[in-house]
Design an enzyme around this catalytic site. Sequence first.
Site, PDB file in Angstrom:
ATOM      1  N   GLU A  22      35.227 -56.389 -70.565  1.00 20.76           N
ATOM      2  CA  GLU A  22      34.032 -55.732 -70.019  1.00 20.76           C
ATOM      3  C   GLU A  22      33.396 -54.844 -71.078  1.00 20.76           C
ATOM      4  OE1 GLU A  22      34.336 -54.872 -65.466  1.00 20.76           O
ATOM      5  OE2 GLU A  22      36.181 -54.159 -66.431  1.00 20.76           O
ATOM      6  N   TYR A  54       9.174 -39.788 -62.239  1.00 24.05           N
ATOM      7  CA  TYR A  54      10.171 -40.849 -62.041  1.00 24.05           C
ATOM      8  C   TYR A  54      10.332 -41.744 -63.265  1.00 24.05           C
ATOM      9  CZ  TYR A  54       5.890 -42.887 -60.004  1.00 24.05           C
ATOM     10  OH  TYR A  54       4.605 -43.281 -59.754  1.00 24.05           O
ATOM     11  N   GLU A  74      32.867 -44.937 -60.214  1.00 26.90           N
ATOM     12  CA  GLU A  74      32.827 -43.593 -59.649  1.00 26.90           C
ATOM     13  C   GLU A  74      32.414 -42.567 -60.713  1.00 26.90           C
ATOM     14  OE1 GLU A  74      35.036 -45.910 -59.214  1.00 26.90           O
ATOM     15  OE2 GLU A  74      35.797 -45.925 -57.157  1.00 26.90           O
ATOM     16  N   LYS A  99      27.435 -53.118 -59.487  1.00 25.84           N
ATOM     17  CA  LYS A  99      28.030 -53.910 -60.565  1.00 25.84           C
ATOM     18  C   LYS A  99      28.136 -55.345 -60.048  1.00 25.84           C
ATOM     19  CE  LYS A  99      32.039 -53.679 -63.677  1.00 25.84           C
ATOM     20  NZ  LYS A  99      33.296 -52.963 -63.951  1.00 25.84           N
TER      21      LYS A  99
END
Length: 123
Positions: A22, A54, A74, A99
């Site tokens: 990854e 934004y 997290e 993900k």
Amino acid sequence: MTDTITLTGLRAFGRHGVFDFERENGQDFVVDAVLSLDLTKAANSDDVTDTVHYGELADALVAIVTGPPVNLLETLATRLVEACLVDERVQRAIVTVHKPSAPIPHSFTDVSVTMERRRGEQR
């Protein structure tokens, strides 16, 4: 307060995850953010400096996703939600980080983590 700014589907390439492949190959992450703040002043002034820009928020969130890798969604979500609270006008932020290409050996649509933080909240 019921005013919100919502940014959804912000896609950026990152190298987050616990597996070496990854980190090496990377993958897309998708971020949704909801900010709660009083937008009365911006609505009356029509001045971008009276609200959260934004576009600048998107730049900050992409910089985190494309920045140094972390193991867990997290941890990434926490960094993203904390970035949303940098502007002191934001009273609450909810961030979901997706993900969609997580290394799960089964058919699935998405994996995501959602974090909600309020100004002044200690964790």
